[in-house]
Design an enzyme around this catalytic site. Structure first.
Site: not given
Ligand code: DOR
Length: 305
Positions: A46, A69, A72, A130, A243-244
């Site tokens: 991202g 995770n 951020g 996110c 997803g998985g």
């Molecule tokens: O699980 C995620 N972690 N999904 C997101 O869209 C961003 C990522 C993050 O950078 O925290």
């Protein structure tokens, strides 16, 4: 050999296997393991308008259920991405999908403008799901009107196909899916990670700096499959399952339920060749079961009437 090519709304892919955002860096990090040109597409980490430092460490924890995770959305920002990351992917001639993130609608607008007409980019994936940010992300994706506003704005400012990544952490994913379709989305990808946490009974502390993070991996696969099933029935635009997914069989489950493509995520961390093995395994399965094309298999789930 089996024809694995698929159309996913306005885009055409040589096979339905993409690597999920945030699990494959900017491609280069995995190039020693995977011939990138064999992938359906690479979805890059991202990107935001300006660089982001991300959340405090630790930011990843392994549990028996899967990874959690709380990165951020640490990233280099769109300017550095275009200057230092995209050229490598262009050189390797792999279709690139850029995942974009903003804390405000205006940031999504500017990202859409900047990323329009860049060689090698075949679509945008708009991240409104996110779970790890205090502004933006799921704050847009959990509300149909906010989600629609982001997508309308992006669509007005790009000529690229727009894929929207949804969260399962909503009252009705079908409702959000319909709202973004109405707003002009070309493709829906689902799902992003699910808010979760882990603690240490000895230190009595959270195992993530941000306390809460997003759960991914095997534990979320049945949830993702259910989401794809619901969204496929709720909208006319194509759906991409994520997803998985760790094996060819996992990928085939999503295709069976009606996903027109899949994204391979967490497994990239433990088996960097997983995406390639999944492509080969899908081809083998289809050929052994007498399918000439993948199209003959997609969406053929038998529901009793
Ligand atoms: O699980 C995620 N972690 N999904 C997101 O869209 C961003 C990522 C993050 O950078 O925290």
């Amino acid at each position: 050999s089996v024809d694995l090519s698929v159309t996913v709304g306005p885009i055409r892919l040589q096979n339905p296997v993409m690597v999920a955002s945030g699990t494959f860096g900017y491609g280069r990090e995995f190039a020693d393991f995977v011939p990138l040109e064999k992938l359906g597409a690479v979805i890059v980490k991202g990107i935001s308008l300006t660089p982001r430092p991300g959340n405090p460490p630790p930011r990843i924890v392994e549990t028996t259920a899967g990874l959690i995770n709380s990165i951020g959305l640490e990233n280099v920002g769109v300017e550095v991405f275009l200057k230092e990351k995209l050229p490598y992917l262009q050189k390797r001639s792999v279709p690139v999908i850029v995942n974009i993130f903003g804390e405000r609608v205006e940031e999504y607008r500017e990202l859409a403008e900047i990323l329009d007409n860049q060689e090698g980019i075949i679509a945008l994936e708009v991240n409104i799901s996110c779970p790890n940010v205090s502004a933006g992300g799921l704050h847009f994706g959990a509300d149909p009107e906010s989600a629609a506003k982001v997508i309308e704005t992006v669509k007005e400012n790009t000529s690229l196909p727009v894929m929207v990544k949804l969260s399962p952490q909503v009252t009705s994913i079908a409702l959000i899916a319909r709202a973004v379709e109405e707003a002009g989305a070309d493709i829906i990808s689902c799902i992003n990670t699910i808010p979760a946490m882990a603690v240490d009974i000895y230190t009595r502390k959270p195992r993530l700096g941000n306390v809460v993070g997003g759960l991914s991996g095997p534990a979320i696969k049945p949830i993702a499959l259910r989401c794809v099933f619901e969204v496929v029935r709720a909208v006319k635009i194509p759906v991409v399952g994520v997803g998985g997914i760790a094996t060819p069989e996992d990928a085939l489950e999503f295709l069976l339920v009606g996903a027109r493509a899949v994204q391979v995520g967490s497994v990239n961390f433990t088996n960097p060749r997983a995406s390639l093995e999944i492509i080969e395994g899908i081809a083998r399965f289809l050929s052994e079961n007498n399918f000439a094309t993948i199209e003959e298999y997609i969406g053929t789930l038998q529901l009793s009437e």
